[in-house]
Scaffold this motif. Structure first.
Motif, short mmCIF file in Angstrom:
data_model
loop_
_atom_site.label_atom_id
_atom_site.label_comp_id
_atom_site.label_asym_id
_atom_site.label_seq_id
_atom_site.Cartn_x
_atom_site.Cartn_y
_atom_site.Cartn_z
N PRO A 243 0.80 -1.22 0.00
CA PRO A 243 0.00 0.00 0.00
C PRO A 243 0.83 1.27 0.00
O PRO A 243 0.31 2.36 -0.29
N ASP A 244 2.11 1.15 0.32
CA ASP A 244 2.96 2.33 0.42
C ASP A 244 3.41 2.81 -0.95
O ASP A 244 3.40 2.07 -1.93
N GLN A 245 3.81 4.05 -1.01
CA GLN A 245 4.36 4.63 -2.23
C GLN A 245 5.68 3.96 -2.57
O GLN A 245 6.53 3.77 -1.70
N GLN A 246 5.86 3.58 -3.84
CA GLN A 246 7.05 2.84 -4.25
C GLN A 246 7.63 3.43 -5.53
O GLN A 246 6.95 4.14 -6.27
N THR A 247 8.90 3.11 -5.79
CA THR A 247 9.55 3.55 -7.02
C THR A 247 9.16 2.62 -8.17
O THR A 247 8.61 1.54 -7.97
N THR A 290 -1.03 3.48 -4.26
CA THR A 290 -2.39 2.94 -4.28
C THR A 290 -3.37 4.06 -3.97
O THR A 290 -3.19 4.78 -2.99
N ILE A 291 -4.40 4.20 -4.79
CA ILE A 291 -5.39 5.25 -4.55
C ILE A 291 -6.74 4.69 -4.10
O ILE A 291 -7.58 5.42 -3.58
N ALA A 292 -6.96 3.39 -4.31
CA ALA A 292 -8.18 2.74 -3.83
C ALA A 292 -7.94 1.25 -3.76
O ALA A 292 -7.21 0.69 -4.60
N GLY A 293 -8.54 0.58 -2.77
CA GLY A 293 -8.35 -0.85 -2.60
C GLY A 293 -7.34 -1.15 -1.50
O GLY A 293 -6.46 -0.33 -1.20
#
Length: 681
Positions: A243-247, A290-293
């Motif tokens: 769920p975290d922001q990734q490269t 991730t923006i939804a789910g």
């Protein structure tokens, strides 16, 4: 547990399962016999068909069971009892096995003999046999998973003395055919699901679904032998959810499908189908979020949560500029959802969630059957929907807020077996599991939507006004370029329209290819995808904040100063290449440009985003930009050009390399896009 064990013994007397018919084909193993190979085994039979989203939902569960009981005398067998004609073909089942990573034996029950013998009535269904070949459990649907696990545990205890640990030898399809090398190769596609082309930038975006990645290519628009060069590879190849922001290098997807490129935001929106979520891929920061789910299959049929909103197999998306929202084909629970890009809230837009195909003037009371493709017309009057399991092309009239059927089906709304291959009007027309729709306006006279009739291996044209459809391209299943009528496809699943060049791009899924249909010439061609190019290495350096000149030995020329109005938030830098009158660009080679800004400075750039590299296939280079603010002074830039050109007189071809330094300065009086004129020797 005791009651269940006793029940297992009691149920074991009800039905002695007959042998598998000897003429049926097996995949992932040699033919198995109930009274021979499977004697002394607990056998779990999974009755499935590869079109069925619910059948796909239970595959991860089966993989978990296979791992958990790998040392126990339990054998897992898929009994493929097809719904659609196309699914009866063993090669098609083999592709489904490879696409979904199935590693247990599968029998092609194309006559549905085992299905009928065991009184199965729906997909998926689970049957458990005891070591004597007797049926001790039969359950239908995803909800039977809990009981299956309990019965396996009970059976291991009840039949302990009758169990045999002899080994069942597997002959996995992935070890036999080329498709597995495709799955593991970085320089090939593996079952690409969806495709998107952006006309202005001529970028091609591909969901390389079985490789769990998204690819971005730069198109080189030749009339013959179309080519595209890799710009970005996004995704590690792992199917995990994070769920975290990734490269770009570290992010992961699981069977990514529908995608949409928002040019203004420089963001790709993606339906990460088997991770049950939507992703945003930022091409400016090179980050994915991730923006939804939440990464697991949900069962919320309403939505509206501000956080923690679960989704269920989102399969395709398209953007509504008017609403600043994404329409989502929620295949897993037979609904159409809406994701608001401003509030970040997603909710049900149409459908009660049961699998059927009934229209209604109350959208929330309409029913759908695994919607898998969506597109909007240019005026946003209608949302077109490929309703896969009903084999219909349907729509939502947005002003009237009601659902309609354009073609397919019959008089009975819940009859999901009214399929075939027939051109015509309304319910007289027949399709077979269509997976994509694409708006083309008036590019083809009399028709405004292109349809991927996936299981018929054809591309068709729909007239929404007359509610009629006709075959446009594709003859029989195969892989062949050529004229519209003779070309061949293999389960084409995605479509995108390039209005600038009047071309349709097709993700030809089971051919592991991207095809191009030229409306003007009537030709179908396979796009040659170049994975290893200078363009990709340049983009990698930009992505990793290591951008540097790729023509370091070239003398830097002075390009002067370009003026930009600080009050203009967005714009384009236009570079005009003046070739000698007797020369032309060599489109057989790859001419490149790269922009470094700021150049030779550690200061933050005046641009919040700017295109930094691309292919030169015409004498005008357009570089879109967006300014950080209206309060800035100047910035130094370096533009590098690698140009392949040929002379018209004798056909001699040569390379021209140039590096031009120029500065950008604010000017309140500037009203037009800045232009840089370059003389190419």
């Amino acid at each position: 547990m005791k009651d269940l064990q006793l029940n297992a013994k009691k149920e074991g007397d009800q039905l002695l399962v007959k042998e598998f018919p000897s003429d049926l084909e097996w995949l992932n193993s040699k033919p198995l016999g109930i009274a021979s190979h499977l004697k002394g085994k607990i056998v779990l039979l999974d009755f499935w068909t590869f079109c069925c989203i619910n059948c796909l939902h239970v595959l991860p569960f089966l993989k978990e069971l296979e791992a958990q009981y790998s040392n126990e005398p339990i054998v897992f067998i898929g009994v493929h009892s097809a719904k659609f004609e196309n699914e009866r073909n063993t090669d098609a089942i083999r592709n489904a096995i490879l696409k979904n990573g199935i590693h247990h034996p599968v029998i092609n029950d194309y006559r549905m003999e085992m299905w009928k013998h065991m009184r199965v009535s729906g997909w998926p269904s689970f049957a458990i046999l005891n070591p004597y070949g007797e049926l001790i459990y039969l359950g239908m649907g995803e909800t039977s998973k809990t009981m299956v696990k309990v019965m396996l545990e009970a059976s291991l205890s009840v039949y302990k003395e009758a169990l045999s640990h002899h080994k069942i030898e597997l002959e996995l399809e992935k070890d036999k055919v080329r498709s597995d090398s495709q799955t593991k190769s970085k320089t090939q596609l593996s079952y690409p699901g969806k495709v998107y082309v952006h006309a202005e930038t001529q970028r091609l975006f591909i969901s390389d679904s079985s490789n769990n990645r998204v690819l971005i290519f730069q198109l080189q628009n030749e009339e013959n032998n179309p080519k595209a060069y890799l710009l970005h590879e996004i995704g590690s190849g792992d199917a995990n959810f994070n769920p975290d922001q990734q490269t770009f290098n570290n992010c992961s997807f699981n069977n990514p499908q529908g995608l949409y490129y928002d040019y203004d935001q420089d963001v790709i929106y993606l339906a990460d189908t088997d991770n049950h979520c939507l992703k945003a891929i930022d091409l400016n920061s090179f980050l994915v979020k991730t923006i939804a789910g939440i990464g697991t299959q949900g069962n919320d049929y309403v939505g509206g949560k501000t956080s923690g909103q679960e989704l269920n197999s989102p399969w395709d998306i398209c953007k509504s500029p008017k609403l600043d929202a994404l329409y989502v084909a929620m295949a897993g629970q037979h609904q159409i959802w809406l994701y608001n890009l401003k509030t970040h809230i997603s909710h049900n837009f149409a459908g009660i969630g049961s699998e059927s195909s009934g229209n209604s003037k109350d959208l929330l009371k309409s029913t759908w059957a695994q919607p898998s493709g969506v597109c909007l017309d240019n005026n946003e009057e209608c949302l077109f929907i490929a309703d896969a399991e009903s084999s219909k092309i349907r729509g939502i009239k947005l002003k009237e807020a009601e659902s309609v059927t354009f073609v397919g089906g019959n008089e009975v709304d819940d009859d999901l077996k009214a399929f075939g291959d027939m051109d015509g009007e309304g319910k007289n027309a027949k399709l077979q599991h269509p997976l994509a729709v694409c708006w083309i306006g008036d590019s083809v006279k009399g028709y405004d939507v292109v349809v991927s009739d996936t299981y018929n291996h054809k591309i068709k044209l729909l007239s929404s006004s007359s509610r009629s459809i006709k075959t446009w391209s594709g003859s029989t299943k195969g892989m062949e370029d050529g004229d519209l009528g003779t070309a061949k496809f293999n389960e084409p699943s995605g479509l995108s329209f390039d209005p600038a060049n009047e071309r349709i791009y097709v993700s030809d899924t089971n051919n592991h290819s991207i095809r191009r249909i030229d409306i003007k010439t009537g030709k179908v061609q396979t796009v040659s995808l170049e994975f290893n190019s200078k363009l990709f290495s340049i983009n990698n350096s930009i992505q990793n904040n290591q951008q540097k000149p790729f023509l370091p030995e070239t003398k830097e020329l002075d390009g002067g100063t370009l003026k930009i109005s600080p009050n203009t938030k967005t714009g384009k830098i236009r570079v005009r290449l003046n070739l000698p009158k007797t020369a032309h660009l060599n489109l057989e080679a790859v001419s490149l440009w790269q922009l470094i800004t700021p150049y030779q400075s550690q200061s933050p750039s005046i641009f919040s985003k700017i295109t930094k590299t691309g292919i030169i296939n015409q004498t005008d280079i357009i570089i879109p930009y967006q300014l950080q603010s209206n309060n800035w002074s100047s910035e130094k830039c370096l533009l590098e050009l690698l140009i392949y050109k040929c002379t018209d007189t004798d056909g001699t071809c040569e390379i021209s390399q140039q590096a031009i330094q120029f500065s950008i300065q604010p000017n309140d009086q500037q009203t037009q896009d800045p232009q840089l004129f370059l003389q190419i020797p």
